[in-house]
Enzyme design. Sequence first.
Site, short mmCIF file in Angstrom:
data_model
loop_
_atom_site.label_atom_id
_atom_site.label_comp_id
_atom_site.label_asym_id
_atom_site.label_seq_id
_atom_site.Cartn_x
_atom_site.Cartn_y
_atom_site.Cartn_z
N ARG A 1 26.73 62.92 32.02
CA ARG A 1 26.62 62.00 30.82
C ARG A 1 27.53 60.76 31.03
NH1 ARG A 1 27.74 64.77 25.61
NH2 ARG A 1 27.03 63.02 24.67
N ASN B 1 38.39 75.05 18.30
CA ASN B 1 39.23 75.37 19.56
C ASN B 1 39.00 74.12 20.28
OD1 ASN B 1 39.96 76.34 21.81
ND2 ASN B 1 37.92 77.33 22.28
N ASN C 1 33.47 63.04 27.69
CA ASN C 1 31.91 63.14 28.36
C ASN C 1 31.05 62.00 28.63
OD1 ASN C 1 32.18 65.93 28.30
ND2 ASN C 1 32.01 65.98 25.97
N ARG D 1 49.45 41.31 42.85
CA ARG D 1 48.83 42.46 43.32
C ARG D 1 49.74 43.18 44.22
NH1 ARG D 1 44.80 39.37 47.33
NH2 ARG D 1 44.56 41.50 47.96
N ARG E 1 50.57 15.80 59.74
CA ARG E 1 49.48 15.11 58.97
C ARG E 1 49.27 13.83 59.92
NH1 ARG E 1 52.84 14.59 53.71
NH2 ARG E 1 53.90 12.69 54.24
#
Length: 454
Positions: free
Chosen positions: A18, A173, A230, A319, A426
């Site tokens: 399910r 139960n 479930n 992370r 650069r």
Amino acid sequence: MSGRTSLTIVLAAGEGTRMRSSLPKVLHQVAGQSLLGHVLEVAPHGEGNALAVVVGPDHQAVIDEIKRLRPDAATFVQRERKGTAHAVLAAREAIANGADDLVIAFGDTPLVTADTFSRLRAALADGATLAVLGFRAADPTGYGRLLVENGELAAIREQADASEEECKVTLCNAGMMAFDGRAALKILERIDAANAKSEYYLTDAVGIVRELGLHATVIETSEDEVRGINTKAQLAEAEAVLQTQLRRAAMEAGVTMIAPETVFLSRDTTFGRDVTIEPFVVIGPGVSIADGAVIHSFCHIVQSAIGRNVSLGPYARLRPGTSLGDGVKIGNFVETKAAVLETGVKVNHLSYVGDAHVGEKANIGAGTIVCNYDGFDKHRTEVGPGAFVGSNSSLVAPVKVGAGSYIGSGSVITREVPENALVVERSEQVVRPGWAERFRAHKQQDRKPKPSKD
Ligand code: UD1
Ligand code: MG
């Protein structure tokens, strides 16, 4: 627990159809841990406490998870699903070792607590042969009903076998139960499949205990604790219950949360004193947050250690393998992975720092990116203490930036930067005085209206 040995058998053979998923049911997660992981964590541990898990066929992934979390556990495969007692007997070999207490738990009830294991075992120590966990169900449909006579548990009646009168009973139960380990095998072997479903019901153990003139009892708990999962909707409900518990525990431990209902924690999250968590923060597994840290809104943190008085975010992503020293400042849109940032480091805006070590008080300018991956391998970057990495630099790993050095903005660093040097990578700035004025004049000339032909 008073020197008694135990064997816990966790039933995890369910297919979980399910869930509509290719993942075995017990591997679905709540609060950053598998359903089974939650149960294994609270099952009795250590000297004298054995663990066995019954899994379904083709459940190698479940076996891997068990080995990761409890390498001491034995695993048994139930090849055919013939009921809960049949599943327990798949672990017959472990039961035959003869622990004092045999506890049966379900792998799909992640909210069960260590205290419940203790209470069931305490009932055995007090002389019961069988102690069954019960709860008052808001809607008892589908559950086995606990039939109590004169304070004794007389029987458990499955819904399919219950009379109309028995169906009205709300004491149900939960599934979990504890047997006197010396009597357990004898009782389990007497269970037959003479019922509506032709299954071997563990619940029939109660009647057998009574026939033997022994004593069965009920230990009650809340319905929330024994929620079985479930479906995906039940998974989300369990998550909500657990998150409420985790937030409450964090606040009781002194964490300030402005909107706790928007903060998501993991079961293993640890906090120091005076931690503040702003709204909308997600904390996955393996995170520790030390004293005085402030986690601003919209941060996502997994497997990371956050030092004292760190300021994180808003909008930061830590992370796995991130370690932030005391007083580190991480600002908006910064991502880190496998990165150690020592005391006082600042990475304030729009950066990626991965596979890196950044020394004390280094400053990583806005937009700096560590280029750690060449399409095949990951490489490391080392930034020395006190280094100043100018905005919008790329550090192409493997590379070292010396202590106290300066990197000019926009540099692409591919070679080692010596200590205390200035490195600029650069092109020279070209200046043409008056060029813009001349350019505009030229363009305006072009745009003058053309004289008409007639
Ligand atoms: C069971 C109880 C019921 C109780 C309910 C609580 C029995 C006969 N009934 O019913 O009294 O109220 O749980 O949720 O015990 N399993 C196996 N192999 C099997 C059958 C089951 O490993 O052959 C495992 C399942 O994966 C699950 C657990 O045992 O973890 C319970 O089985 P399930 O089929 O859900 O039993 P219920 O009908 O819910
Ligand atoms: Mg069930």
